[in-house]
Scaffold this active site. Structure first.
Site, PDB file in Angstrom:
ATOM      1  N   LYS A  30     -23.623  42.342   3.713  1.00 44.37           N
ATOM      2  CA  LYS A  30     -22.351  42.028   3.040  1.00 44.37           C
ATOM      3  C   LYS A  30     -21.362  41.467   4.062  1.00 44.37           C
ATOM      4  O   LYS A  30     -20.748  40.418   3.844  1.00 44.37           O
ATOM      5  CB  LYS A  30     -21.758  43.280   2.415  1.00 44.37           C
ATOM      6  CG  LYS A  30     -20.290  43.144   2.005  1.00 44.37           C
ATOM      7  CD  LYS A  30     -19.707  44.366   1.367  1.00 44.37           C
ATOM      8  CE  LYS A  30     -19.210  45.390   2.327  1.00 44.37           C
ATOM      9  NZ  LYS A  30     -17.856  45.183   2.852  1.00 44.37           N
ATOM     10  N   ASN A  31     -21.205  42.155   5.180  1.00 42.68           N
ATOM     11  CA  ASN A  31     -20.153  41.787   6.133  1.00 42.68           C
ATOM     12  C   ASN A  31     -20.492  40.552   6.953  1.00 42.68           C
ATOM     13  O   ASN A  31     -19.617  40.000   7.613  1.00 42.68           O
ATOM     14  CB  ASN A  31     -19.801  42.975   7.026  1.00 42.68           C
ATOM     15  CG  ASN A  31     -19.085  44.054   6.224  1.00 42.68           C
ATOM     16  OD1 ASN A  31     -18.708  43.827   5.077  1.00 42.68           O
ATOM     17  ND2 ASN A  31     -18.940  45.221   6.810  1.00 42.68           N
ATOM     18  N   CYS A  80      -5.716  49.412   1.792  1.00 37.75           N
ATOM     19  CA  CYS A  80      -6.778  49.850   0.868  1.00 37.75           C
ATOM     20  C   CYS A  80      -6.941  51.353   1.107  1.00 37.75           C
ATOM     21  O   CYS A  80      -6.190  51.960   1.861  1.00 37.75           O
ATOM     22  CB  CYS A  80      -8.083  49.103   1.134  1.00 37.75           C
ATOM     23  SG  CYS A  80      -8.910  49.656   2.611  1.00 37.75           S
ATOM     24  N   ARG A 136      -4.582  48.404   6.960  1.00 33.86           N
ATOM     25  CA  ARG A 136      -5.326  47.158   7.176  1.00 33.86           C
ATOM     26  C   ARG A 136      -4.419  45.940   7.433  1.00 33.86           C
ATOM     27  O   ARG A 136      -4.420  44.964   6.695  1.00 33.86           O
ATOM     28  CB  ARG A 136      -6.261  46.867   6.000  1.00 33.86           C
ATOM     29  CG  ARG A 136      -7.093  48.027   5.496  1.00 33.86           C
ATOM     30  CD  ARG A 136      -8.226  48.444   6.399  1.00 33.86           C
ATOM     31  NE  ARG A 136      -9.266  47.456   6.578  1.00 33.86           N
ATOM     32  CZ  ARG A 136     -10.321  47.299   5.776  1.00 33.86           C
ATOM     33  NH1 ARG A 136     -10.421  48.048   4.709  1.00 33.86           N
ATOM     34  NH2 ARG A 136     -11.247  46.408   6.030  1.00 33.86           N
ATOM     35  N   ASP A 176     -18.488  52.339   9.769  1.00 35.89           N
ATOM     36  CA  ASP A 176     -19.063  52.218   8.421  1.00 35.89           C
ATOM     37  C   ASP A 176     -20.226  53.161   8.184  1.00 35.89           C
ATOM     38  O   ASP A 176     -20.740  53.217   7.067  1.00 35.89           O
ATOM     39  CB  ASP A 176     -19.523  50.768   8.164  1.00 35.89           C
ATOM     40  CG  ASP A 176     -18.350  49.830   8.084  1.00 35.89           C
ATOM     41  OD1 ASP A 176     -18.558  48.610   8.104  1.00 35.89           O
ATOM     42  OD2 ASP A 176     -17.207  50.314   8.018  1.00 35.89           O
ATOM     43  N   ARG A 182     -19.941  47.062  -4.527  1.00 38.58           N
ATOM     44  CA  ARG A 182     -19.385  46.102  -3.570  1.00 38.58           C
ATOM     45  C   ARG A 182     -20.308  45.950  -2.359  1.00 38.58           C
ATOM     46  O   ARG A 182     -20.285  44.926  -1.683  1.00 38.58           O
ATOM     47  CB  ARG A 182     -18.017  46.569  -3.079  1.00 38.58           C
ATOM     48  CG  ARG A 182     -17.011  46.737  -4.187  1.00 38.58           C
ATOM     49  CD  ARG A 182     -15.650  47.005  -3.660  1.00 38.58           C
ATOM     50  NE  ARG A 182     -15.205  45.869  -2.832  1.00 38.58           N
ATOM     51  CZ  ARG A 182     -13.938  45.688  -2.506  1.00 38.58           C
ATOM     52  NH1 ARG A 182     -13.022  46.547  -2.900  1.00 38.58           N
ATOM     53  NH2 ARG A 182     -13.578  44.655  -1.768  1.00 38.58           N
TER      54      ARG A 182
HETATM   55  C1  EPZ Z   1     -14.490  44.787   9.089  1.00 32.60           C
HETATM   56  O1  EPZ Z   1     -13.200  45.036   8.562  1.00 32.60           O
HETATM   57  C2  EPZ Z   1     -15.484  45.230   8.023  1.00 32.60           C
HETATM   58  N1  EPZ Z   1     -15.279  44.453   6.797  1.00 32.60           N
HETATM   59  C3  EPZ Z   1     -15.292  46.716   7.734  1.00 32.60           C
HETATM   60  O2  EPZ Z   1     -16.304  47.106   6.812  1.00 32.60           O
HETATM   61  C4  EPZ Z   1     -15.493  47.497   9.029  1.00 32.60           C
HETATM   62  O3  EPZ Z   1     -15.244  48.858   8.793  1.00 32.60           O
HETATM   63  C5  EPZ Z   1     -14.526  46.971  10.113  1.00 32.60           C
HETATM   64  O4  EPZ Z   1     -14.715  45.553  10.278  1.00 32.60           O
HETATM   65  C6  EPZ Z   1     -14.740  47.654  11.455  1.00 32.60           C
HETATM   66  O5  EPZ Z   1     -16.055  47.455  11.875  1.00 32.60           O
HETATM   67  C7  EPZ Z   1     -15.807  43.215   6.711  1.00 32.60           C
HETATM   68  O6  EPZ Z   1     -16.445  42.720   7.633  1.00 32.60           O
HETATM   69  C8  EPZ Z   1     -15.592  42.484   5.424  1.00 32.60           C
HETATM   70  P1  EPZ Z   1     -11.050  45.326  11.898  1.00 32.60           P
HETATM   71  P2  EPZ Z   1     -11.894  44.445   9.328  1.00 32.60           P
HETATM   72  O7  EPZ Z   1     -10.139  44.161  11.874  1.00 32.60           O
HETATM   73  O8  EPZ Z   1     -12.222  43.143   9.935  1.00 32.60           O
HETATM   74  C9  EPZ Z   1      -6.808  47.186  12.899  1.00 32.60           C
HETATM   75  C10 EPZ Z   1     -17.189  48.164   4.926  1.00 32.60           C
HETATM   76  O9  EPZ Z   1     -17.246  49.340   4.564  1.00 32.60           O
HETATM   77  N2  EPZ Z   1      -6.302  45.830  12.714  1.00 32.60           N
HETATM   78  O10 EPZ Z   1     -12.158  45.353  12.905  1.00 32.60           O
HETATM   79  O11 EPZ Z   1     -10.750  44.507   8.382  1.00 32.60           O
HETATM   80  C11 EPZ Z   1      -7.325  47.798  11.591  1.00 32.60           C
HETATM   81  O12 EPZ Z   1      -6.261  48.382  10.875  1.00 32.60           O
HETATM   82  C12 EPZ Z   1     -15.912  47.603   5.522  1.00 32.60           C
HETATM   83  O13 EPZ Z   1     -18.153  47.339   4.851  1.00 32.60           O
HETATM   84  C13 EPZ Z   1      -4.977  45.563  13.053  1.00 32.60           C
HETATM   85  O14 EPZ Z   1      -4.229  46.428  13.487  1.00 32.60           O
HETATM   86  O15 EPZ Z   1     -11.694  45.542  10.456  1.00 32.60           O
HETATM   87  C14 EPZ Z   1      -8.324  48.807  12.082  1.00 32.60           C
HETATM   88  O16 EPZ Z   1      -7.643  49.983  12.451  1.00 32.60           O
HETATM   89  C15 EPZ Z   1     -14.811  48.659   5.578  1.00 32.60           C
HETATM   90  N3  EPZ Z   1      -4.509  44.303  12.893  1.00 32.60           N
HETATM   91  C16 EPZ Z   1      -8.914  48.157  13.345  1.00 32.60           C
HETATM   92  O17 EPZ Z   1      -7.996  47.126  13.716  1.00 32.60           O
HETATM   93  C17 EPZ Z   1      -5.301  43.277  12.416  1.00 32.60           C
HETATM   94  O18 EPZ Z   1      -4.822  42.131  12.311  1.00 32.60           O
HETATM   95  C18 EPZ Z   1     -10.263  47.510  13.131  1.00 32.60           C
HETATM   96  O19 EPZ Z   1     -10.164  46.657  12.015  1.00 32.60           O
HETATM   97  C19 EPZ Z   1      -6.636  43.573  12.083  1.00 32.60           C
HETATM   98  C20 EPZ Z   1      -7.114  44.856  12.251  1.00 32.60           C
END
Ligand code: EPZ
Length: 426
Positions: A22-23, A123, A128, A312, A404
């Site tokens: 998915k990701n 969410c 996020r 995850d 999803r």
């Molecule tokens: C991706 O989300 C995945 N989703 C998530 O999978 C996964 O948990 C996550 O990466 C971490 O591995 C997809 O790929 C579609 P991040 P993403 O940006 O990109 C903070 C699932 O269950 N952050 O790596 O949104 C954020 O709040 C989903 O399949 C900021 O502060 O995650 C978090 O604490 C859930 N500012 C941390 O970074 C930003 O601009 C990591 O988030 C972006 C993120």
């Protein structure tokens, strides 16, 4: 709304074909915006989020056609073609349902010089933010304005090469930066880039489209921008989180599952913890074979960016460690609210205490079935896993969360012996 009913106690034996990730799919699909030639993605999973992303691309003027799986593959084949981009706006009613829509931001600015994307909002697992996505685009020359719940990014003369330094690792922000930089004028460097296998999959697909990227798989990516990219055909990697989830199912039910298409290098931190918990994991010609040996030992887990233990997989391991002979500790360092499965697991008899970011799990002799509520994708899977071993019947509500991220979940589990069915109330 559909429910999933499980009668626990069955040992799972057999093989499960792991679907496309998915990701990875959600970051490969927007690559179609980077060229006016067709991008064909193979091994695409049949998931709600993938369909939603296809609809978003159609809104932007991208034509998409799908065909069934090719011989020996399970996933769909989708061809997307952005001959021309008719709109550069990702509207709120689409983005609010799928936060990954924000991944059209980089490609739209790179191709069209502008993008207007609704802020995705939070969410269930956290607020996020997308500040790092915006910081990356600014470093590549975009002008960013945030107003009325929308981000407006503009680069009238096109993006230019620049250096993106991420203060923390972000998967999505790395993906947006990479997709923006490949068409920028000049050389860009992304420092502290995420190293998740899905990022590598994205880089490989972009390279197949003619992008020049060095350092793939490392935390420093160097991109030489091109004037244009061409179409390509690319197969989506296997879903490592789906594979890890079914590995937990084998361990918890005392069974043995061969996970077809799973690659140990994508899951090394997970397989290490499975082995530490007393589970047998061996590579086979077709994937990974995961077998329970004799009971589960407690372990300590701290979620981290790749190659650390993936956030995850935290909920699924918590369900599994609820049955370990001793006390385990799981610390969630990525998201601020990713323990929504705890009260639901507790209703099934799990003994879990959350203190700040750490959950202490005291193993119990067994779980009992109960009606439970799914709250987010991976929490839902932890409830299904608990239901597979619980005594009696478990009814999981709000299974749209599961749809999803898990393709044909009940079908795959039924085929290896689970007593599981989906009841539609429609
Ligand atoms: C991706 O989300 C995945 N989703 C998530 O999978 C996964 O948990 C996550 O990466 C971490 O591995 C997809 O790929 C579609 P991040 P993403 O940006 O990109 C903070 C699932 O269950 N952050 O790596 O949104 C954020 O709040 C989903 O399949 C900021 O502060 O995650 C978090 O604490 C859930 N500012 C941390 O970074 C930003 O601009 C990591 O988030 C972006 C993120």
């Amino acid at each position: 709304m559909d429910q999933i009913h499980i009668r626990g106690g069955r040992r799972l034996e057999g093989a499960i074909a792991i679907s496309g990730a998915k990701n990875a799919a959600l970051t490969l699909l927007p690559c179609a915006l980077l060229t006016d030639e067709p991008l064909t993605l193979r091994n695409l999973p049949r998931l709600a989020d993938v369909d939603s992303f296809g609809h978003l691309l159609n809104e932007l003027g991208v034509s998409t056609t799908t065909e069934g799986a090719r011989r020996g593959e399970f996933g769909r084949v989708l061809t997307a073609r952005a001959t021309e981009v008719r709109s550069t706006t990702a509207p709120y009613d689409i983005v609010r349902k799928m936060r990954a829509s924000v991944l059209v931001l980089g490609p739209l600015v790179a191709r069209m010089g502008e993008a207007t994307v609704s802020l995705p909002g939070g969410c269930a697992i956290g607020n996020r933010p997308v500040d790092l996505h915006l910081q990356a685009l600014e470093a590549l020359g975009a002008e960013i304005e945030v107003a009325a719940g929308y981000v407006r990014a503009r680069a009238p003369g096109g993006l230019r090469g620049g250096t993106v330094r991420f203060p923390i690792v972000s998967v999505g922000a790395t993906e947006n930066a990479l997709m923006a930089a490949v068409l920028g004028r000049g050389t860009s460097v992304i420092e502290n880039a995420a190293r998740e296998p899905e990022i590598t999959d994205l880089a490989r697909c972009l390279q197949a489209m003619g992008a020049r990227i060095d350092g793939v798989g490392t935390s420093t990516l160097t991109i030489e921008g091109r004037d244009r990219l061409h179409g390509a055909t690319y197969a989506v990697m296997a879903d490592r989180i789906e594979a890890g989830s079914y590995a937990c199912a084998a361990a918890m039910t005392g069974g043995s599952l061969e996970l077809l298409g799973a690659r140990e290098e994508d899951l090394a931190a997970v397989t290490a913890k499975l082995r530490e918990a007393g589970v047998s994991v061996e590579e086979t010609r077709r994937g990974l074979k995961v077998s329970a040996v004799d009971g589960l030992r407690p372990v300590e887990i701290e979620t981290e960016p790749f190659p650390g233990f993936p956030t995850d997989m935290q909920a699924q391991f918590m369900a599994m460690l609820s049955l370990a002979t001793g006390t385990s500790r799981l610390t969630e360092t990525i998201f601020e609210n990713r323990y929504m499965h705890v009260p639901e697991l507790a209703r099934m008899g799990a003994r879990i205490e959350v203190r700040g970011r750490t959950a202490q799990v005291e193993g119990v002799g067994g779980l009992h079935g109960a009606p439970v509520m799914a709250t987010d994708l991976r929490a839902s899977m932890s409830l299904v896993l608990a239901g597979l071993v619980a005594e009696g019947e478990t009814r999981v509500n709000r299974v749209y969360h599961l749809d999803r991220g898990y393709e044909r979940l009940e079908e795959k589990l039924q085929a290896v012996g689970a007593d599981i069915e989906r009841l539609s109330d429609g």
